[in-house]
Each structure stands twice: as C-alpha cells, then as structure tokens.
Design an enzyme around this catalytic site. Structure first.
Site, PDB file in Angstrom:
ATOM      1  N   ASP A  57       0.792  -1.232   0.000  1.00 23.14           N
ATOM      2  CA  ASP A  57       0.000   0.000   0.000  1.00 23.14           C
ATOM      3  C   ASP A  57       0.829   1.289   0.000  1.00 23.14           C
ATOM      4  OD1 ASP A  57       1.015  -0.102   2.514  1.00 23.14           O
ATOM      5  OD2 ASP A  57      -0.893  -0.031   3.570  1.00 23.14           O
ATOM      6  N   ARG A 248      -4.113   5.076   6.237  1.00 20.30           N
ATOM      7  CA  ARG A 248      -4.485   4.649   4.889  1.00 20.30           C
ATOM      8  C   ARG A 248      -5.621   5.499   4.358  1.00 20.30           C
ATOM      9  NH1 ARG A 248      -4.017  -0.777   3.761  1.00 20.30           N
ATOM     10  NH2 ARG A 248      -5.596  -0.284   2.207  1.00 20.30           N
ATOM     11  N   TYR A 256       1.064  -3.176  11.556  1.00 21.66           N
ATOM     12  CA  TYR A 256       2.033  -4.265  11.388  1.00 21.66           C
ATOM     13  C   TYR A 256       2.489  -4.639  12.790  1.00 21.66           C
ATOM     14  CZ  TYR A 256       2.796  -3.510   6.353  1.00 21.66           C
ATOM     15  OH  TYR A 256       2.657  -3.407   4.991  1.00 21.66           O
ATOM     16  N   PRO A 334       8.088  -5.755   4.446  1.00 21.54           N
ATOM     17  CA  PRO A 334       7.391  -4.598   3.885  1.00 21.54           C
ATOM     18  C   PRO A 334       7.572  -3.332   4.716  1.00 21.54           C
ATOM     19  CG  PRO A 334       5.852  -5.965   5.077  1.00 21.54           C
ATOM     20  CD  PRO A 334       7.200  -6.617   5.217  1.00 21.54           C
TER      21      PRO A 334
HETATM   22  C1  LIG Z   1      -0.691 -12.224   0.570  1.00 18.31           C
HETATM   23  C2  LIG Z   1       0.284 -11.085   0.377  1.00 18.31           C
HETATM   24  C3  LIG Z   1       0.382 -10.123   1.353  1.00 18.31           C
HETATM   25  C4  LIG Z   1       1.250  -9.058   1.195  1.00 18.31           C
HETATM   26  N1  LIG Z   1       1.301  -8.106   2.171  1.00 18.31           N
HETATM   27  C5  LIG Z   1       2.057  -7.030   2.008  1.00 18.31           C
HETATM   28  C6  LIG Z   1       2.056  -6.019   2.966  1.00 18.31           C
HETATM   29  O1  LIG Z   1       1.380  -6.126   3.978  1.00 18.31           O
HETATM   30  N2  LIG Z   1       2.825  -4.916   2.723  1.00 18.31           N
HETATM   31  C7  LIG Z   1       3.611  -4.808   1.604  1.00 18.31           C
HETATM   32  O2  LIG Z   1       4.299  -3.792   1.411  1.00 18.31           O
HETATM   33  N3  LIG Z   1       3.653  -5.780   0.702  1.00 18.31           N
HETATM   34  C8  LIG Z   1       2.896  -6.882   0.872  1.00 18.31           C
HETATM   35  N4  LIG Z   1       2.929  -7.863  -0.048  1.00 18.31           N
HETATM   36  C9  LIG Z   1       3.907  -7.781  -1.118  1.00 18.31           C
HETATM   37  C10 LIG Z   1       3.468  -6.880  -2.220  1.00 18.31           C
HETATM   38  O3  LIG Z   1       2.155  -7.214  -2.567  1.00 18.31           O
HETATM   39  C11 LIG Z   1       4.468  -7.041  -3.353  1.00 18.31           C
HETATM   40  O4  LIG Z   1       5.755  -6.599  -2.940  1.00 18.31           O
HETATM   41  C12 LIG Z   1       4.119  -6.299  -4.597  1.00 18.31           C
HETATM   42  O5  LIG Z   1       2.778  -6.472  -4.913  1.00 18.31           O
HETATM   43  C13 LIG Z   1       5.035  -6.800  -5.707  1.00 18.31           C
HETATM   44  O6  LIG Z   1       4.442  -6.669  -6.960  1.00 18.31           O
HETATM   45  P1  LIG Z   1       4.620  -7.796  -8.077  1.00 18.31           P
HETATM   46  O7  LIG Z   1       3.827  -7.295  -9.215  1.00 18.31           O
HETATM   47  O8  LIG Z   1       6.042  -8.108  -8.246  1.00 18.31           O
HETATM   48  O9  LIG Z   1       3.983  -9.128  -7.466  1.00 18.31           O
HETATM   49  P2  LIG Z   1       2.485  -9.471  -7.056  1.00 18.31           P
HETATM   50  O10 LIG Z   1       1.770  -8.302  -6.516  1.00 18.31           O
HETATM   51  O11 LIG Z   1       2.571 -10.695  -6.206  1.00 18.31           O
HETATM   52  O12 LIG Z   1       1.789  -9.830  -8.439  1.00 18.31           O
HETATM   53  C14 LIG Z   1       2.040 -11.032  -9.121  1.00 18.31           C
HETATM   54  C15 LIG Z   1       0.875 -11.296 -10.055  1.00 18.31           C
HETATM   55  O13 LIG Z   1       1.182 -12.464 -10.804  1.00 18.31           O
HETATM   56  C16 LIG Z   1       0.067 -13.329 -10.820  1.00 18.31           C
HETATM   57  N5  LIG Z   1       0.565 -14.686 -10.987  1.00 18.31           N
HETATM   58  C17 LIG Z   1       1.275 -15.425 -10.113  1.00 18.31           C
HETATM   59  N6  LIG Z   1       1.579 -16.612 -10.637  1.00 18.31           N
HETATM   60  C18 LIG Z   1       1.045 -16.638 -11.881  1.00 18.31           C
HETATM   61  C19 LIG Z   1       1.022 -17.602 -12.916  1.00 18.31           C
HETATM   62  N7  LIG Z   1       1.622 -18.805 -12.781  1.00 18.31           N
HETATM   63  N8  LIG Z   1       0.367 -17.300 -14.052  1.00 18.31           N
HETATM   64  C20 LIG Z   1      -0.259 -16.104 -14.213  1.00 18.31           C
HETATM   65  N9  LIG Z   1      -0.254 -15.150 -13.263  1.00 18.31           N
HETATM   66  C21 LIG Z   1       0.391 -15.408 -12.113  1.00 18.31           C
HETATM   67  C22 LIG Z   1      -0.637 -13.075  -9.490  1.00 18.31           C
HETATM   68  O14 LIG Z   1      -2.011 -13.431  -9.569  1.00 18.31           O
HETATM   69  C23 LIG Z   1      -0.428 -11.581  -9.323  1.00 18.31           C
HETATM   70  O15 LIG Z   1      -1.463 -10.815  -9.883  1.00 18.31           O
HETATM   71  C24 LIG Z   1       2.060  -8.952   0.063  1.00 18.31           C
HETATM   72  C25 LIG Z   1       1.970  -9.928  -0.932  1.00 18.31           C
HETATM   73  C26 LIG Z   1       1.081 -10.989  -0.791  1.00 18.31           C
HETATM   74  C27 LIG Z   1       0.978 -12.025  -1.880  1.00 18.31           C
END
Ligand SMILES: Cc1cc2nc3c(=O)[nH]c(=O)nc-3n(C[C@H](O)[C@H](O)[C@H](O)COP(=O)(O)OP(=O)(O)OC[C@H]3O[C@@H](n4cnc5c(N)ncnc54)[C@H](O)[C@@H]3O)c2cc1C
Length: 412
Positions: A57, A248, A256, A334
């Site tokens: 966020d 927020r 946290y 995070p």
């Molecule tokens: C449950 C959870 C809780 C989190 N809590 C926090 C928090 O409290 N604070 C914080 O700062 N960060 C948190 N994070 C981390 C934060 O969300 C990430 O650092 C950030 O979103 C990174 O972005 P990204 O696009 O690299 O990955 P992500 O946001 O994880 O996006 C990855 C995308 O790829 C898709 N995907 C995955 N595997 C496949 C596949 N095989 N085929 C097709 N699509 C696929 C997923 O559906 C998702 O939409 C959390 C992450 C998760 C999963």
C-alpha cells in the site's frame, strides 16, 4: 532449457512482449510499453479479478514521480493518503509507551516534487494502470496461466525473431474448448508473477538468501483509539513487542505487529494462518500500545500473517529474452514500504529499454543493463532491510536493558 509440451492449441499468436502476472510490476511494464508506442503487448494473470483489498500500500516519492511523468499522479493523490510525519513511541518509566519524537516522514524534501509517502491499497494502484491501459487497447487476459515455456537459443540474437514459445491455458474454459490452450510466440517475455514465480522456476533461476525468524501480523481496519498519532506513521517499540501504524485511504489504518513464532508456526516450521486471525493480531497490538487503547472494530478490511524472507534472484534474465521483475526476483520485509515500489521501478527500468530495442533505436546490449542496475538495487535494499528488521524487532533500550535499540539508533 525447459522443453515445451505438445498441446492441442488452435490459436497461435505472435507478440512483441508477453507479460505473465498483472500485479504492480507487470501492469507498470504493460502500461509503459503501450505508452512508449509498442502496440504488440499481451498481459495475462491467473486471478479472475484484480486484488480487492490489502497487500502492498505504500508509494514512495520516486515512484510518485514516475506516476507524474505518465500523468497518473493526480489520481494517485486524489485517492490516496499523504504521510508527512513519522512519530516514534518508546517505553515509558511508568510501563507502557510514550511519544519520543515526531520527524518529517521524508527527509530529502528539497530533492523531490513529492516530499511525502502516499498510501493506497494495491488493488487501487492496479486499477490506475488497468483503466489507463484500456484507453490504449491493452487489457489483462484472465484467468490464464502458462503451462510451458521454451527459448530457441539459435534465434536469441536475431532482432526479428520470436524465440520464446509459451503455451497458455485459459483456466475457466473446458479442456475440449478451442480456446482452452493458446501458443504465444514472443520476442520477449517478462515474468512478473510474484514471489512464487512460475517463470523463475521454469527458467531454473534460483533465489539467494535466507528466511528470517521474524513473523509479522498485518491488519487493516478503521480504528477507534485514543492514540494521538494515529493519523501519522508510527514506529512503536514497547517492552511487550513492536508495532508500526500506517494511515491509509479513508479512515483506515494498517497495523504491522510482531508475533511470537510459537503461536503461529506449525511443526514443519511454516506459518499456519489458521492459528491466527485479525482479533488475535489486534490483541497483541493492544499489549504493545498500552496505555493507549484500540476498540474492536465491527469488521476488518483485510489481514494476513507472514514470515520474512530476504532473498534476491541469482540472475534477472535468460539470454536477455526472458526477464523477471518485482517479487519474482526479490523479497524482503514490507516495513520500509519498498516492495511494490521496487517492483514497479524494475519494470519501469526494463520497459523503456525494451521499447527502444523493439523500435530499433537501441541495441539489444542495452537490455543487459536491466539486471546490472536492478539486481544491485535489490541487494542494497535487502542489506538495508536486514538492519532495519533487526532494529525494529530488537528489544528497546531501557534502564533494565542497556544493550537494547535506542531511539537515536533507530531514527538514524
Ligand atoms: C498475501 C500477500 C500479502 C502481502 N502483504 C504485504 C504487505 O502487507 N505490505 C507490503 O508492502 N507488501 C505486501 N505484499 C507484497 C506486495 O504485494 C508485493 O511486494 C508487490 O505487490 C510486488 O508486486 P509484483 O507485481 O512483483 O507481485 P504481485 O503483486 O505478487 O503480483 C504477481 C501477479 O502475478 C500473478 N501470478 C502469479 N503466478 C502466476 C502464474 N503462474 N500465471 C499467471 N499469473 C500469475 C498473481 O495473480 C499476481 O497478480 C504482500 C503480498 C502478498 C501475496
């Protein structure tokens, strides 16, 4: 190199860039490529819908500057909450906690247009990209997963070739449907598919680093509290544990809270979410916040628990044809609010380079600088995170604990 599988697929397409994963990293890449005039971009995600609540966020000043450069910052600012002040609470002599300091949340205020952090939940950030991409003809295909990927090594140096073959499965259709499987021939593929990246695993890229012992609970709620700094970012150290409060959008806050491993770790050493819940996390927070109080809300917006892994991928690309970005190549706590920022900045870095190479205004060797620049950034971030997580999780300095973490140390 992993080999492809023979599948019955009636559809076969060529694209310049296939992006797997429509989280912040993947969406930034798709948006930035489309904005740079690359019109052959495909983005797919396994989820039927975007994130509805929770997860990351925090938007840092440098990321807000990127949004501004694309004309997206007005919407970010109108939907998000600005954090200007960080407050610090430490143990008081009478037990409980007291205010130690209030400082500007962002220190280098003269070097940015945005001398503050913005908080807005991940789903709303994703919507900013999705809505603006739609205007340029790019939509996320859902729910779609890759089932095989192979790179034709003989073609990787040929600018006109489509050397990456990916089989996609449309998971909501029936296996006998014509559109169930699709073969995509791509010039470039980006794996932006999160911490458990399928692309990373299938490209045999390993993660380097360790799991830590720090376990955190996260809960989003609208608070009823007498803590005076609840609309400031708060770092709270008490003799009963540590807690961070992030204001927020709307009246919500995020807490946290550091949890005791024995309460939530199963016999196999894994976090067992069924042993926790928002009520349990809030009860731990109450002990940390004493003498301030926080009421039980009527409902919780979102919650989770997790154990921190501090890891970086050994490489970010295979033949500069398949790349990984975001959580797929680095994970850390995070608390410094950098996960989503570092992820979007990875793909921002890659997208303009891909656009130049695809348009013929840049040589393919430009793509080598992606790993060179972004892997170093992730390593620095993880080194910082190690220090920060230790300070945050350490016992506070007090008369009885002279080795503890002092406020001056933490502020520094
Ligand atoms: C449950 C959870 C809780 C989190 N809590 C926090 C928090 O409290 N604070 C914080 O700062 N960060 C948190 N994070 C981390 C934060 O969300 C990430 O650092 C950030 O979103 C990174 O972005 P990204 O696009 O690299 O990955 P992500 O946001 O994880 O996006 C990855 C995308 O790829 C898709 N995907 C995955 N595997 C496949 C596949 N095989 N085929 C097709 N699509 C696929 C997923 O559906 C998702 O939409 C959390 C992450 C998760 C999963």
């Amino acid at each position: 190199m992993p080999t492809g599988v023979a599948v019955k697929a009636t559809k076969s397409n060529k694209v310049d860039v296939l992006i797997i994963g429509a989280g912040p990293a993947g969406l930034m890449c798709a948006f930035a490529l489309a904005r740079a005039g690359v019109d052959s971009v495909r983005i797919v995600d396994q989820r039927p819908t975007k994130v509805a609540a929770g997860q990351a966020d925090g938007i840092q000043p440098r990321t807000a500057e990127i949004f501004k450069s694309y004309g997206l910052s007005d919407r970010l600012l109108s939907e998000g909450t600005q954090l200007h002040v960080a407050a610090f609470y430490n143990p008081s002599k009478s037990g409980g906690i007291e205010l130690t300091d209030r400082v500007p949340d962002v220190t280098a205020t003269d070097s940015t247009n945005f001398p503050f952090e913005v908080t807005l939940h991940q789903g709303a950030i994703e919507s900013i990209f999705i809505d603006n991409m739609r205007d340029m003809g790019v939509e996320v295909s859902r729910p779609v997963v890759p089932t095989s990927i192979e790179v034709d090594e003989a073609l990787v140096e040929d600018d006109e070739a489509y050397p990456v073959r990916v089989v996609l499965e449309h998971t909501e259709s029936e296996p006998e449907d014509e559109e169930h499987n699709e073969i995509v021939h791509a010039k470039y593929v980006l794996g932006a598919d999160g911490a458990h990246s399928w692309v990373r695993k299938h490209m045999n890229i390993s993660m380097q680093g360790e799991q830590t012992n720090y376990i955190w609970g996260v809960v989003d709620l609208v608070p009823e509290t007498n803590l005076p700094d609840v609309r400031n970012k708060c770092a709270i150290h008490s003799n009963n544990g540590s807690c961070m409060i992030i204001p927020r959008e709307g009246d919500k806050i995020r807490l946290y809270i550091q949890l005791d491993g024995k309460d939530v770790i199963d016999d196999g050493g894994r976090v067992d979410k069924s042993r926790a819940g928002p009520e349990m996390i809030l009860n731990v927070a109450r002990k940390t916040l004493h003498p301030f109080t926080i009421e039980t809300p009527q409902s919780y917006d979102w919650w989770t628990i997790y154990i921190i892994g501090q890891r970086v991928a050994e490489r970010y690309s295979v033949h500069d044809r398949v790349f990984i970005a975001g959580d797929a190549c680095h994970t850390h706590s995070p608390k410094a609010g950098q996960g989503m920022n570092a992820s979007m900045q990875d793909s921002y870095n890659l997208a303009w380079k891909l656009a130049h190479v695809l348009k013929g205004t840049g040589h393919r060797t430009l793509l080598q600088t992606y790993e060179l620049e972004r892997r170093k950034y992730a390593q620095d971030l993880i080194n910082f995170d190690k220090k920060f997580a230790k300070l945050f999780s350490g016992k506070p300095h007090s008369e009885l604990n002279s080795d503890g973490v002092s406020h001056a140390e933490f502020l520094q």
